[in-house]
Design a protein around this motif. Sequence first.
Motif, PDB file in Angstrom:
ATOM      1  N   PHE A   1       0.815  -1.320  -0.154  1.00 14.80           N
ATOM      2  CA  PHE A   1       0.057   0.053  -0.107  1.00 14.80           C
ATOM      3  C   PHE A   1       0.788   1.247   0.036  1.00 14.80           C
ATOM      4  O   PHE A   1       0.527   2.298  -0.689  1.00 14.80           O
ATOM      5  CB  PHE A   1      -0.932   0.159   0.994  1.00 14.80           C
ATOM      6  N   LEU A   2       2.004   1.405   0.849  1.00 15.06           N
ATOM      7  CA  LEU A   2       2.757   2.595   0.947  1.00 15.06           C
ATOM      8  C   LEU A   2       3.500   2.673  -0.345  1.00 15.06           C
ATOM      9  O   LEU A   2       3.737   3.645  -0.683  1.00 15.06           O
ATOM     10  CB  LEU A   2       3.536   2.288   2.253  1.00 15.06           C
TER      11      LEU A   2
ATOM     12  N   LEU B   1       0.647  13.968   2.770  1.00 15.48           N
ATOM     13  CA  LEU B   1      -0.032  12.738   2.158  1.00 15.48           C
ATOM     14  C   LEU B   1       0.597  11.271   2.606  1.00 15.48           C
ATOM     15  O   LEU B   1       0.066  10.208   2.921  1.00 15.48           O
ATOM     16  CB  LEU B   1      -0.271  12.707   0.617  1.00 15.48           C
ATOM     17  N   ILE B   2       2.193  11.420   2.464  1.00 13.40           N
ATOM     18  CA  ILE B   2       2.892  10.335   2.769  1.00 13.40           C
ATOM     19  C   ILE B   2       2.554  10.035   4.363  1.00 13.40           C
ATOM     20  O   ILE B   2       2.457   8.979   5.020  1.00 13.40           O
ATOM     21  CB  ILE B   2       4.392  10.292   2.392  1.00 13.40           C
ATOM     22  N   ALA B   3       2.701  11.174   5.210  1.00 15.05           N
ATOM     23  CA  ALA B   3       2.427  10.902   6.651  1.00 15.05           C
ATOM     24  C   ALA B   3       1.234  10.374   6.971  1.00 15.05           C
ATOM     25  O   ALA B   3       0.982   9.631   7.950  1.00 15.05           O
ATOM     26  CB  ALA B   3       2.649  12.139   7.044  1.00 15.05           C
ATOM     27  N   TYR B   4       0.159  10.799   6.184  1.00 12.90           N
ATOM     28  CA  TYR B   4      -1.252  10.154   6.447  1.00 12.90           C
ATOM     29  C   TYR B   4      -1.234   8.960   6.114  1.00 12.90           C
ATOM     30  O   TYR B   4      -1.945   8.100   7.038  1.00 12.90           O
ATOM     31  CB  TYR B   4      -2.137  11.169   5.527  1.00 12.90           C
ATOM     32  N   ALA B   5      -0.549   8.338   5.255  1.00 11.74           N
ATOM     33  CA  ALA B   5      -0.603   6.789   4.738  1.00 11.74           C
ATOM     34  C   ALA B   5       0.196   6.103   6.033  1.00 11.74           C
ATOM     35  O   ALA B   5      -0.417   5.139   6.157  1.00 11.74           O
ATOM     36  CB  ALA B   5      -0.004   6.708   3.402  1.00 11.74           C
ATOM     37  N   CYS B   6       1.270   6.616   6.395  1.00 13.16           N
ATOM     38  CA  CYS B   6       2.142   6.079   7.483  1.00 13.16           C
ATOM     39  C   CYS B   6       1.114   6.129   8.693  1.00 13.16           C
ATOM     40  O   CYS B   6       1.253   4.950   9.379  1.00 13.16           O
ATOM     41  CB  CYS B   6       3.372   6.681   7.673  1.00 13.16           C
ATOM     42  N   PHE B   7       0.443   6.933   9.055  1.00 13.72           N
ATOM     43  CA  PHE B   7      -0.377   6.966  10.068  1.00 13.72           C
ATOM     44  C   PHE B   7      -1.410   5.958  10.142  1.00 13.72           C
ATOM     45  O   PHE B   7      -1.695   5.388  11.097  1.00 13.72           O
ATOM     46  CB  PHE B   7      -0.736   8.609  10.324  1.00 13.72           C
ATOM     47  N   LEU B   8      -2.081   5.832   8.933  1.00 15.55           N
ATOM     48  CA  LEU B   8      -3.013   4.771   9.071  1.00 15.55           C
ATOM     49  C   LEU B   8      -2.430   3.274   9.049  1.00 15.55           C
ATOM     50  O   LEU B   8      -2.957   2.389   9.638  1.00 15.55           O
ATOM     51  CB  LEU B   8      -3.475   4.708   7.621  1.00 15.55           C
ATOM     52  N   ILE B   9      -1.235   2.968   8.616  1.00 10.89           N
ATOM     53  CA  ILE B   9      -0.499   2.018   8.805  1.00 10.89           C
ATOM     54  C   ILE B   9      -0.350   1.428  10.042  1.00 10.89           C
ATOM     55  O   ILE B   9      -0.603   0.528  10.813  1.00 10.89           O
ATOM     56  CB  ILE B   9       0.766   1.754   8.153  1.00 10.89           C
TER      57      ILE B   9
END
Length: 242
Positions: A144-145, A224-232
């Motif tokens: 996903f990332l 946006l990358i920080a948001y994806a990492c936060f979800l993970i």
Amino acid sequence: MAKEFSVPPVIFPSGGNPSTTTRVPTAPFQANRPAASSAIPFMSFDIGTSAPSYTGPISTSSSSGPISFDEEEPLLDELGIHPDQIWKKTKSILNPFRVNPNVHKDSDLSGPIVLYLAFGLFQLLAGKLQFGVILGWIVVSSIFLYVVFNMLAGRSGNLDLHTCTSVVGYCMLPVVMLAAVSLFLPQGAVVRFAVAGIFVLWAMRVSTNLMVSLADGGEEHRGLIAYACFLIYCLFSLLVIF
């Protein structure tokens, strides 16, 4: 009265006595030996005149001897496992405000596997057998990332899946620490959610800095990358909380 039979007389050649003639015995099913002039071609060779056909140089290197155990590489190096490198990468995650991306340029999967096993072990101590769930979520999170980053970076993105999996794995260290601390926290308490939020923000900040530093084209999409990492890492923290 006996009946008489007519027996023809036996005539020997040349009129001689068969007992006086000498005959050379021959082996059964063996043809007569050919003469010396008509010998079989492939049987006529001389051993003394044969010589080797290879005339090239002969290597006489001294390295053909037996190799001692002292000259062999350690077993961990042959397997691609470097404990000192794993320790340096793990130690760089401990400070979320000063992350050294140069240590993570050589990506590996041995350190993340150790952290995955530690996370599963702490969950097992909490009474949750989740090794398969953790492994599946790790694979999905890495893919996903990887897809999100390359879609945001476009043609300038040079992040590969191996590096992405290594970064996600090493940044699991705060979540592993959360799983260890949660063993001593009361179930369902507010402090449990507060501590989980701190560790999730820690993992998000470290992974975002590493992703932006190791690959090109991600600085302008840091949010946006920080948001994806936060979800993970929020997903992994839910395994610990509930």
